[in-house]
Scaffold this motif. Structure first.
Motif, PDB file in Angstrom:
ATOM      1  N   ALA A  84       1.055  -0.545   0.448  1.00 42.71           N
ATOM      2  CA  ALA A  84      -0.123  -0.243  -0.330  1.00 42.71           C
ATOM      3  C   ALA A  84       0.949   1.531   0.023  1.00 42.71           C
ATOM      4  N   GLU A  85       1.870   1.005   0.894  1.00 40.76           N
ATOM      5  CA  GLU A  85       2.686   2.459   0.650  1.00 40.76           C
ATOM      6  C   GLU A  85       3.432   2.748   0.084  1.00 40.76           C
ATOM      7  N   VAL A  86       3.914   1.599  -1.113  1.00 35.74           N
ATOM      8  CA  VAL A  86       4.907   1.226  -2.062  1.00 35.74           C
ATOM      9  C   VAL A  86       4.142   1.600  -3.209  1.00 35.74           C
ATOM     10  N   ASN A  87       2.822   1.579  -3.631  1.00 29.91           N
ATOM     11  CA  ASN A  87       1.951   1.887  -4.749  1.00 29.91           C
ATOM     12  C   ASN A  87       1.516   3.322  -4.411  1.00 29.91           C
ATOM     13  N   ARG A  88       1.451   3.669  -2.827  1.00 34.93           N
ATOM     14  CA  ARG A  88       1.065   5.250  -2.826  1.00 34.93           C
ATOM     15  C   ARG A  88       2.094   6.078  -3.161  1.00 34.93           C
ATOM     16  N   VAL A  89       3.530   6.336  -3.057  1.00 34.35           N
ATOM     17  CA  VAL A  89       4.424   6.535  -3.634  1.00 34.35           C
ATOM     18  C   VAL A  89       4.677   6.523  -5.353  1.00 34.35           C
ATOM     19  N   MET A  90       4.219   5.077  -5.548  1.00 34.59           N
ATOM     20  CA  MET A  90       4.706   4.801  -6.830  1.00 34.59           C
ATOM     21  C   MET A  90       4.115   6.842  -7.572  1.00 34.59           C
ATOM     22  N   ALA A  91       2.326   5.964  -7.415  1.00 33.95           N
ATOM     23  CA  ALA A  91       1.639   7.020  -7.805  1.00 33.95           C
ATOM     24  C   ALA A  91       1.913   8.642  -7.411  1.00 33.95           C
ATOM     25  N   ALA A  92       2.485   8.993  -6.741  1.00 32.25           N
ATOM     26  CA  ALA A  92       2.775  10.482  -6.299  1.00 32.25           C
ATOM     27  C   ALA A  92       4.257  10.852  -7.336  1.00 32.25           C
ATOM     28  N   LYS A  93       5.114   9.684  -7.620  1.00 34.28           N
ATOM     29  CA  LYS A  93       5.965   9.769  -8.753  1.00 34.28           C
ATOM     30  C   LYS A  93       5.841  10.464 -10.091  1.00 34.28           C
ATOM     31  N   PHE A  94       5.107   9.034 -10.207  1.00 37.42           N
ATOM     32  CA  PHE A  94       3.949   9.091 -11.571  1.00 37.42           C
ATOM     33  C   PHE A  94       3.149  10.310 -11.692  1.00 37.42           C
ATOM     34  N   GLU A 104      -7.176   4.137 -14.497  1.00 38.14           N
ATOM     35  CA  GLU A 104      -8.115   4.086 -13.629  1.00 38.14           C
ATOM     36  C   GLU A 104      -8.901   3.226 -14.035  1.00 38.14           C
ATOM     37  N   ALA A 105      -9.344   2.686 -14.789  1.00 39.36           N
ATOM     38  CA  ALA A 105      -9.896   2.050 -15.587  1.00 39.36           C
ATOM     39  C   ALA A 105     -10.365   0.512 -14.838  1.00 39.36           C
ATOM     40  N   ALA A 106      -8.461   0.723 -14.477  1.00 38.84           N
ATOM     41  CA  ALA A 106      -8.518  -1.669 -13.942  1.00 38.84           C
ATOM     42  C   ALA A 106      -8.212  -1.502 -12.442  1.00 38.84           C
ATOM     43  N   SER A 107      -8.228  -0.457 -11.833  1.00 39.09           N
ATOM     44  CA  SER A 107      -7.809  -0.246 -10.510  1.00 39.09           C
ATOM     45  C   SER A 107      -8.215   0.434  -9.874  1.00 39.09           C
ATOM     46  N   PRO A 108      -9.435   0.483  -8.933  1.00 39.73           N
ATOM     47  CA  PRO A 108      -9.934   1.367  -7.958  1.00 39.73           C
ATOM     48  C   PRO A 108      -8.609   1.688  -6.473  1.00 39.73           C
ATOM     49  N   GLU A 109      -7.715   0.833  -6.674  1.00 41.97           N
ATOM     50  CA  GLU A 109      -6.979   1.347  -5.604  1.00 41.97           C
ATOM     51  C   GLU A 109      -6.164   2.616  -6.260  1.00 41.97           C
ATOM     52  N   PHE A 110      -5.589   2.090  -7.361  1.00 48.70           N
ATOM     53  CA  PHE A 110      -4.794   3.162  -8.187  1.00 48.70           C
ATOM     54  C   PHE A 110      -5.746   4.664  -7.895  1.00 48.70           C
ATOM     55  N   ARG A 111      -6.946   4.108  -8.500  1.00 47.38           N
ATOM     56  CA  ARG A 111      -8.388   5.739  -8.340  1.00 47.38           C
ATOM     57  C   ARG A 111      -7.930   6.634  -6.789  1.00 47.38           C
ATOM     58  N   GLU A 112      -8.014   5.719  -6.246  1.00 46.82           N
ATOM     59  CA  GLU A 112      -7.680   6.773  -4.653  1.00 46.82           C
ATOM     60  C   GLU A 112      -6.660   6.569  -4.592  1.00 46.82           C
ATOM     61  N   VAL A 113      -5.678   6.004  -4.575  1.00 47.53           N
ATOM     62  CA  VAL A 113      -4.654   7.014  -4.388  1.00 47.53           C
ATOM     63  C   VAL A 113      -3.979   8.020  -5.435  1.00 47.53           C
ATOM     64  N   ALA A 161      -6.395   9.985  -6.389  1.00 52.59           N
ATOM     65  CA  ALA A 161      -7.612  10.979  -6.237  1.00 52.59           C
ATOM     66  C   ALA A 161      -6.567  12.224  -4.671  1.00 52.59           C
ATOM     67  N   ARG A 162      -5.589  11.230  -4.419  1.00 54.22           N
ATOM     68  CA  ARG A 162      -5.124  12.342  -3.248  1.00 54.22           C
ATOM     69  C   ARG A 162      -4.026  13.301  -3.686  1.00 54.22           C
ATOM     70  N   HIS A 163      -4.047  13.383  -5.690  1.00 59.11           N
ATOM     71  CA  HIS A 163      -3.169  14.336  -5.380  1.00 59.11           C
ATOM     72  C   HIS A 163      -2.039  14.705  -5.286  1.00 59.11           C
ATOM     73  N   GLU A 164      -1.401  13.701  -4.830  1.00 61.63           N
ATOM     74  CA  GLU A 164       0.354  13.678  -3.754  1.00 61.63           C
ATOM     75  C   GLU A 164       1.363  14.330  -4.693  1.00 61.63           C
ATOM     76  N   VAL A 165       2.135  14.513  -4.234  1.00 62.49           N
ATOM     77  CA  VAL A 165       3.404  14.463  -5.645  1.00 62.49           C
ATOM     78  C   VAL A 165       4.632  14.122  -4.632  1.00 62.49           C
ATOM     79  N   VAL A 166       5.619  13.341  -5.128  1.00 63.15           N
ATOM     80  CA  VAL A 166       6.735  12.819  -4.606  1.00 63.15           C
ATOM     81  C   VAL A 166       7.822  13.128  -5.205  1.00 63.15           C
ATOM     82  N   GLY A 167       9.380  13.740  -5.272  1.00 66.13           N
ATOM     83  CA  GLY A 167      10.357  13.884  -6.691  1.00 66.13           C
ATOM     84  C   GLY A 167      11.178  11.750  -6.721  1.00 66.13           C
ATOM     85  N   GLN A 168      12.136  11.436  -7.517  1.00 62.72           N
ATOM     86  CA  GLN A 168      12.520  10.750  -7.474  1.00 62.72           C
ATOM     87  C   GLN A 168      12.893  10.493  -6.816  1.00 62.72           C
ATOM     88  N   GLY A 169      13.631   8.912  -6.562  1.00 65.23           N
ATOM     89  CA  GLY A 169      14.810   9.318  -5.089  1.00 65.23           C
ATOM     90  C   GLY A 169      15.000   7.195  -5.269  1.00 65.23           C
TER      91      GLY A 169
END
Length: 290
Positions: free
Chosen positions: A178-188, A209-218, A220-228
């Motif tokens: 859950a945490e890894v995917n959240r950070v990946m989405a923010a980097k994306f 967005e069509a395939a993953s409810p989990e992706f849609r949820e994270v 929608a948070r509009h989080e942003v993380v730099g690469q590292g």
């Protein structure tokens, strides 16, 4: 009354903007040209792209000015090589020009023979080349069995975002998913800011967005993380728990392709990666491996 621009006009202007953006991201050193002392243009000059592509400077300038001119497949191929386009960017170039790609499965110019040799020599450390969209461009044997059996993934699905949110084998391997995917989405999201109008990015986002409810949820948070880089735990089904340090080595501008390595952080992980490399190397080499 609202006037809608013809499709050909829109595509010409999109092509002009795309060429300009790709030209400006490449340094002279990347293509073997001297930088010189009086360079004010970010990236390459128009005349340098024309030289590398073996086309006229005026003709190339007209392309970036969205003039109504015809472009041959041969010229598009030369431009794709000169601008170091990856597979998705090359497809986008030909689509904007309204021309079929004569070699749609041509190797990505980012992944040179020397880089492929380096990937193999890094073993048993897992190593992969990705672009900023998380497309997997090449990988060594150990990476090919690190998170899933990559050789069995369809080439069009070899994207870390897609696999992280839809591939059950990959998802089962990541310990703190859950945490890894959240950070990946923010980097994306941070990476996508420079590519909002590009069809390949929009297509991937729509698929996720069509395939993953989990992706849609994270998302929608509009989080942003730099690469590292960061350390992570993976539970590989073949060799067990792995403690790894994820490191990026940029192959060009920070928005371009990168070599990623997963260095073992303890002796047990090193030994398990050696076993994983032996298992992976014994399997037949399929398309995608270096």
């Amino acid at each position: 009354m609202t006037t809608v621009a013809p499709d050909t006009d829109v595509r010409r202007h999109e092509l002009a903007e795309f060429l300009r953006s790709r030209r400006e991201r490449i340094t002279p050193e990347q293509v073997g040209l001297p930088r010189g002392r009086r360079r004010r243009t970010p990236g390459l000059r128009r005349e340098e792209v024309a030289q590398l592509s073996a086309v006229g400077v005026t003709w190339y300038t007209w392309l970036e000015q969205a003039r109504e001119i015809q472009v041959s497949q041969q010229v598009l191929d030369s431009l794709a090589r000169a601008l170091l386009l990856d597979a998705s960017e090359r497809t986008h170039l030909f689509a904007l020009a309204g021309s079929p790609d004569p070699t749609p499965h041509a190797p990505c110019p980012t992944v040179t023979p020397a880089l492929r040799a380096l990937l193999d020599q890094l073993g048993p450390v897992p190593a992969v080349v990705q672009n900023s969209r998380y497309d997997i461009l090449a990988y060594n044997a150990t990476y090919g069995r690190l998170l899933c059996d990559m050789d069995r993934v369809r080439p069009e699905d070899r994207n870390c975002m897609w696999l992280a949110f839809t591939n059950e084998e990959w998802r089962a391997t990541v310990v703190d998913r859950a945490e890894v995917n959240r950070v990946m989405a923010a980097k994306f999201r941070a990476s996508m800011a420079e590519h909002l109008a590009e069809p390949a990015w929009k297509t991937l986002l729509a698929r996720l967005e069509a395939a993953s409810p989990e992706f849609r949820e994270v998302w929608a948070r509009h989080e942003v993380v730099g690469q590292g880089g960061r350390s992570k735990y993976l539970r590989n089904p073949l060799v067990g728990l792995l403690h790894l340090e994820h490191t990026n080595l940029w192959l060009g501008p920070a928005a371009g392709s990168r070599l990623i390595t997963y260095t073992p952080l303890d002796p047990e992980t090193r030994e398990r990666l050696e076993r994983l490399e032996r298992v992976a190397s014994a399997a037949p080499v399929l398309a995608g491996r270096s």
